[in-house]
Structures are given as C-alpha cells and as structure tokens.
Write an enzyme that holds these catalytic residues in place. Structure first.
Site, PDB file in Angstrom:
ATOM      1  N   SER A   1       0.833  -1.194   0.000  1.00 20.35           N
ATOM      2  CA  SER A   1       0.000   0.000   0.000  1.00 20.35           C
ATOM      3  C   SER A   1       0.870   1.248   0.000  1.00 20.35           C
ATOM      4  CB  SER A   1      -0.893   0.029   1.253  1.00 20.35           C
ATOM      5  OG  SER A   1      -0.128   0.338   2.413  1.00 20.35           O
ATOM      6  N   ASP A   2       0.342   2.334  -0.565  1.00 23.60           N
ATOM      7  CA  ASP A   2       0.971   3.615  -0.297  1.00 23.60           C
ATOM      8  C   ASP A   2       0.804   3.889   1.191  1.00 23.60           C
ATOM      9  OD1 ASP A   2       2.261   6.024  -0.593  1.00 23.60           O
ATOM     10  OD2 ASP A   2       1.008   6.713  -2.252  1.00 23.60           O
ATOM     11  N   TRP A   3       1.675   4.719   1.742  1.00 26.02           N
ATOM     12  CA  TRP A   3       1.723   4.891   3.191  1.00 26.02           C
ATOM     13  C   TRP A   3       0.397   5.441   3.722  1.00 26.02           C
ATOM     14  CZ3 TRP A   3       5.209   2.172   1.620  1.00 26.02           C
ATOM     15  CH2 TRP A   3       6.338   1.805   2.337  1.00 26.02           C
TER      16      TRP A   3
END
Length: 790
Positions: free
Chosen positions: A218-220
């Site tokens: 995932s993106d952060w």
C-alpha cells in the site's frame, strides 16, 4: 515461491504489516531478516529520513525521461541498487509511472512522461538496473494517481479503454519487460473501488492477465479495511505499527471473515521478496559493480538538458565570453522536487559553482527569487538531540539547516526519549548589514544569534493539509545586524511535536538564513546593468517548493515571483540572453521569443551546475527531448483539471491527453512533444519496415560528434475519429561522428496497432503510416505498413 512454515498465525500476519515506518519484522524461525524499504526515485534515502547518511541525488525522473535513453535509465537504476545495498535497503519505493495527464499535476517531476510507451520503456530500463543489483522496486502508484488534490480519497472515473491504453499501459510494459518484484497501490479509487482493495485490477489484471508475481504494497496509510484489502490482493499494509493488518488480520481469520489461506498467499509473496533481495537465510543478492555516482549524476543531467531554441547558434559558448549569471536559483540551486522524492546529497553544485569551477569569467547578480522564503542556512551546523531532562541523546552533522527525520531519527538517537533538537553552528558573515534568519516549521522554537534571543514562541499550523506540515511548512523571519568577518554563534532549538494531527512520526523544521540583499527593485536594476555589460547573460529561473511539490497540485504555470519580468528586462538589455529553466514540469515562458536560447535543466540533481557548464561550453551536447508537451499558456491546454468534485475526478477526455489532445486542440503549444536541439545536424537517409521493426539510417551532417533521438510515430493512413491522429510507437538513440552514418532499429510493438474494445485488444489491420521523426512535429521519413497480423 517460498511458503511459510513453523510459525503461528500472529507471526505470519505481522509479516504483512510494517513494524515501523520503513521495515517489516524479522522472523528468526524462518531465517528472515527485517526487510528495509526506502523512498528513492532519484536517490536512496535509507531507513532514516535524515542527512546523517548522505545520498547521491540524480536528476528528476522527468529529466531522465528527457534523455529518451533506456540504457542510461538502466545505469541509473544500477547506481540506485548500489546505494541501496550500501544503506542496507532491500526495497526501493520507485519508480513512479503515473502520467503527465495535466500540466498542473503537483508530482509531475516525479513521473516520466505524458506518453505511456515512453514512460513504460524507460521505467523498465530503470527497474532492470535496480533489480539486477538484488534490490526490489515498487512501481507506483497503481493506478490513475495522476493528481495530488484529495489524492487519498478521490475516486477516478475513467473509461475502460483509456484505462487500458494509457494509465495501465506503463505498468504492463514494466511487468512484461522487467518483472518487477513489487508494485505500490495508489491512494485513490478507480471507478468506485479504492486501489488498496481493487481485486479486479490487482488480482484480475495485474496478476491474472499480466502474470505479475511480486508483492503489492500500500501507499503509506493507504490501506483502509482489513478484509477488503486482503481479499483485494494487497500483500503489505504500510507503515506500522498501527495498520489494518497484523493483529487485525488475525482477528479477521479467527472471526471467520477471512480464510487463513489468503493470509498464507500474501505471506508467501513476502517471503519470495525476501529471497529475491537476500533478506532470508540461504539467499544472497548478486554482486554489484562499483559505479561513480557523481559522474553518472553529471552525465544524466547533461543528457537530459533540453535545448529548445538557439538563435544564431549562440550555444555552445566560447571560453572567452564574459558571462552575467543572473537569478536567485543560480546561487541557491533547487535540484530536486519536494516531498517523498527528497534525499540529502553530500553536496550540491549550483550553476554559480559549476561555471566558476569551469574557470569562466562570471559576474553574478541575484535579480529575482522564485520564493519569498529564505533558504536553509548553509554554514557548518550540527543537530543535537536531547531527552526531557536535557541529556544528550546523540549528534549528527547537518549539510544545511533543514532537519527532516521521518519514521525514525538518525542511528543512535532514541526516538522514544527524544524531546528536543538543537541545530547550532558558528556563522562568519561575508557581508555586514541586515541579515535575516528564519524558523521554518510548526511547534515551539527558541532562536538565538550572537547571544541575542531573536525568537521564542510557537508557530501554529498554516492550512489543513497534514502533509503540508512537512513539505511546505510556514516560516517566521527575524532580522539582525551583523558585522562582516565577526563570528557569531547561531542556535535554534525545537521542542518535538507530539500530535495526532501529523501523519508521520517526525521531526521536521529548519533554520533558514539569507545574507543582506538589495530591495527587489534594486536587485532587478543591478541584474539589468550586469547583463548589459556582459557578452552573454545566463538567467536561471524556475519553480519553488511552494508551487511544485508532492501534496498539492499547481494552480498556475506562471513562474513565481518577478522572474518573468527579470527575464524580459535582461533580454532587452542583452540580446545574447540564455534562459535556463529549472523546473520539473512545464512553465509559461512569455519571453520565449525575446531570448536567444532556451535551455531546460529540469531538476538536475546534485551535479547540475557542473553539467550546465559542460553543456554551455560544448563539452557535452544537450541531449534532451521533451517527454511532455510545453504549452504557451495554461488557457491553451486541452486537459487541465486536477480537482475532484464531490470526491470524484472524471477523466472524460478519454484517450486524448498530452500530444494526442493537442493534435485536436485549436491552439498550438509553445513546444511540441519530442522537441529538442543538439549541437550538430542530421540527415535521415533511409527508412524501412519489416517484421515488426523499423530500420532508420541517418548521417551526422555537422562538424562535431552528436546524438539524435529517432522517434517513430504511427498514424492511420485514413483519418479515424475513434483514434488519436498519431501516437508514439517506438524510439532509439543514435550517435555518430561528423560526416558518418549510423543505423538504428526500433521495435514497433504489435499493441501499437490495436485499441481496447469490450472484447479486448482489437488490432487494426491497416494501412498505417509509420514516420521516423526528429520530434512529433518534425517528420523526416515515412513508410506505409499495409498489413499487421492480429
């Protein structure tokens, strides 16, 4: 694929969640070491976001794209692998292959191009270079994350054809040609489903159709729901320790909401990532060749510089020219974009540094600045960390006054005990008079200069965007009179902010400073006078971090401050004016017809000043070609909108973005896709097509060695309103000595002849015109392709 054995469900679930900002946990029972991730499109920051361990800073991805050189992109990737291995990093959070859909896109500089083929081919070269060194990538942001406004929540509504032909295409090329070990899912949704849960695109297209066998991350803070993410194909939810995976995943299995077999599929891919990167017992990454990072950064910069005009052959310059070097950016260089792409190089070569080091006769004048904000202080500084009782936790040297510790502080400093950070050093003014210091950041600060307390108070947040707290923090400026040559002690102490408003555990602030300068009108007059007295004026203009950075989109393409006025007035005073444009994405240039030469240097990385001297003097040829269209004005642009309405951003233009849209627009751009000049001339002698390959013979007709980017465009012989007028089908770089010929071969993918329909990829049998060109609008030779097998 490696499968998990001998560990319980809780341990397996923990492997899918960050244990902190940048790492996954070690599992000794599996022989697994902690997997370390790092941001790094242009350089590898490492596990700590700080200047304690400097990084090589390459030019921006848009600059790399301007080289149109797949081999050079691979070499850049190999350097990044070397840097990652040096810093103990297993996974590089790069490259970004989203498209330049709108010139207002705030992260434009971190992407490659408006064209999916150019983006995909260069990114594949980059990925192959990184992964040959035993370091994984996460190609990002999958998919349609081509804007910054409301990027974490917006839903992109895009037709299937545009999604396939444009936005998915770079990812598909990278999967096909580089087999990436990782892909990062985007924050946004696509057609109603957030990308961290989009099983149709992740498991269906990415893994099912394309055969991707790596890890999805995932993106952060981009994973929102435990079960939907796990069932939607997301392997790792970052960062930790608070995430939707880990203990939440265990509860979902125990409650019967998620099959345990799904967890094991995700864990198996993480263990395979560990094997590929040497993070598990019995697996060793390959040896990496030693690469001179500074030399490569300089080479990439020169090859990316894009010469758009060169009236009267002003460039290259002779060494005997008296040069007026003008612009705030000529001295205080901006060499990279803002946000997660930032790294901390050991040094930065400004244009003034580079031209001076080359032995040129240079007179400098500031003229105008891109920002009213002061730059980070640039004298010898140290950052000292303290606990709540005032005990020293550690010290690190600072290359400048900016402190940015995100995720964890530098090695040896206990983040749990960290209560305050002081940046201090001795400053010896070269010039006496009214100096300005500034506190940059939010929170509580105490600034002293020469024993005098200049500021003691709290800076409140400016705006509601939490990421703006780090990328574009507010400044508080205070003046002080200082005497030339008299040393003063400077100290800025920050009490560390503990707040749930901040999206990252971080220490982010700066001590800023600027020496005495004239007022704005006097600076402008001084620059005009210096230019009039010189043989040549080199004016460096560009963007600032307040207008071009991660976290927000632009609202204008105008250069900030009075830089347009500066350029126009200098050009009026000296017709031999060279405009050096330092920006990661297009800007308006209303003075473009009044200067002799325009040279785009993008964000050129740490060696940009040396590369500029090389190109101005002709030691290197400007090798760049535009990877995206540069408009004359924002109002002319056929696709602009980056702002969602009611949480939704509609890509209603379909497949018509970039030059595809400009071909049907009423206005002409200032400079077309693929444009760029060199220091020699070329004759295209012959072109032929056979079996999926275009062969082009060309001759260097100039008097010096040169480099040409041969671009191949495909178009329907009969106009087809359902398709763009033309599109890039391939490209190659040619090099030749004066008077000699060379031949390039360009693969023309069969996909170039197809469009996406409800039944899948549908080929158009022809006839098509295949054009070998210098740029989109400079055709050279054409061949007709009569049939293409389905």
């Amino acid at each position: 694929m490696v499968h998990p054995t001998n560990v319980d469900l809780a341990t397996r679930a923990a492997l899918l969640a960050g244990q902190d900002m940048w790492t996954l946990p070690a599992v000794p029972a599996l022989g697994l070491r902690s997997i370390v991730m790092s941001d790094g499109p242009i350089g590898v920051r490492g596990g700590a976001w700080s200047a304690a361990d400097p990084s090589i800073a390459l030019p921006s991805p848009t600059a790399l794209a301007a080289t149109w050189d797949i081999g050079l992109a691979r070499r850049a990737g190999a350097l990044l692998a070397q840097e990652a291995r040096r810093k103990g990093v297993h996974v590089l959070l790069a490259p970004t292959v989203n498209l330049h859909r709108s010139p207002l896109g705030g992260r434009h500089f971190e992407c490659f191009s408006e064209d999916p083929l150019l983006t995909g081919e260069l990114a594949a070269g980059y990925v192959n270079g990184v992964q040959a060194g035993g370091v994984a990538v996460t190609v990002k942001h999958f998919v349609a994350n081509d804007f910054e406004t409301e990027r974490m929540t917006a839903n992109v509504v895009v037709a299937e054809r545009a999604l396939r032909e444009l936005y998915l295409r770079p990812f598909e090329i990278v999967v096909e040609k580089a087999r990436p070990f990782g892909i990062m899912t985007a924050y946004n949704g696509v057609n109603g489903t957030t990308m961290s849960e989009h099983g149709e695109l992740v498991d269906g297209v990415l893994r099912g159709e394309w055969g991707f066998d790596g890890v999805t991350v995932s993106d952060w803070f981009g994973a929102r729901d435990t079960v939907r993410a796990a069932l939607g194909g997301l392997d790792v939810a970052m960062p930790g320790p608070r995430t939707v995976y880990g203990p939440a995943l265990v509860r979902a299995v125990e409650d019967g909401r998620l099959p345990e077999a799904v967890v094991d599929e995700h864990v198996g891919r993480v263990l395979e990532l560990a094997r590929r990167t040497g993070a598990i017992e019995g697996a060793e990454p390959p040896a990496v060749a030693e690469i001179d990072g500074e030399a490569l950064a300089r080479e990439v910069a020169a090859r990316s510089f894009t010469l758009l005009t060169n009236s009267g052959g002003l460039l290259p310059l002779g060494r005997d020219r008296r040069i007026a070097l003008i612009g705030g950016l000529a001295k205080e260089a901006r060499v990279m974009g803002g946000g997660s792409a930032q790294v901390f190089p050991g040094h930065v070569v400004s244009p003034l540094d580079g031209l001076t080091a080359a032995g040129l006769d240079v007179t400098y004048a500031r003229g105008a600045d891109p920002s009213a904000k002061l730059p980070p202080a640039r004298f010898a500084l140290r950052a000292t960390a303290f606990d709540a009782d005032g005990a020293v936790l550690g010290e690190v040297e600072q290359p400048d006054g900016a402190v940015l510790w995100i995720g964890r502080p530098p090695a040896g400093i206990d983040g749990e005990r960290l209560a305050a950070v002081t940046v201090a050093g001795t400053y010896v003014p070269e010039t006496g008079g009214p100096h300005r210091f500034a506190v940059e950041g939010i929170g509580a600060y105490r600034l002293t200069v020469g024993g005098e307390v200049l500021y003691d108070g709290t800076v409140e947040p400016d705006g509601d965007d939490p990421f703006g707290l780090f990328f574009t923090p507010p400044q508080t400026v205070v003046p002080i009179e200082l005497a030339a040559g008299r040393p003063v002690e400077v100290s800025l102490t920050h009490r560390v902010l503990r707040s749930r408003r901040t999206p990252l555990p971080a220490v982010a602030f700066a001590l800023a400073h600027r020496e005495p300068v004239l007022d704005d009108d006097a600076l402008m007059a001084e620059a005009v006078a210096v230019a009039a007295a010189a043989d040549v004026a080199v004016v460096v203009v560009g963007t600032s971090k307040e207008v071009e950075s991660e976290g927000f989109d632009r609202t204008s393409l105008r250069l900030p401050g009075r830089q347009d006025e500066l350029m126009a007035r200098v050009a009026a005073a000296n017709p031999r004016t060279i405009a050096v444009v330092n920006a990661g994405s297009p800007v308006e240039m209303p003075w473009r017809d009044r200067v002799a030469s325009i040279l785009l240097t993008w964000f050129p990385g740490q060696e940009g000043g040396h590369a500029l001297a090389d190109v101005l003097l002709g030691a290197e040829e400007p090798g760049g070609r535009l990877p995206t269209t540069w408009p004359a004005t924002l109002e002319d642009c056929p696709v602009v909108n980056c702002t969602p309405e009611n949480g939704e951003l509609r890509y209603d233009e379909g497949v018509l973005i970039g030059y595809r849209a400009w071909d049907r627009a009423p206005a002409e751009p200032a400079f077309a896709f693929g444009s760029g000049l060199g220091y020699t001339t070329w004759s295209y002698e012959h072109a032929a097509y056979a079996d999926g390959t275009l062969t082009v013979e060309l001759r260097n007709t100039g008097d010096r060695p040169g480099r040409e980017v041969v671009q191949a465009y495909l178009s329907p012989t009969a106009p087809d309103p359902a398709r763009p007028a033309r599109w890039l089908a391939g490209f190659a770089v040619a090099e030749a000595a004066p008077g000699t010929t060379t031949t390039v071969t360009i693969e023309i993918p069969r996909r170039s002849f197809a469009t996406w329909t409800p039944t899948g990829w549908t080929p158009h049998p022809g006839p098509h015109t295949l054009t070998a060109a210098h740029s989109l609008t400079t055709p050279k030779l054409t061949v007709t392709v009569t049939t293409i097998a389905p």
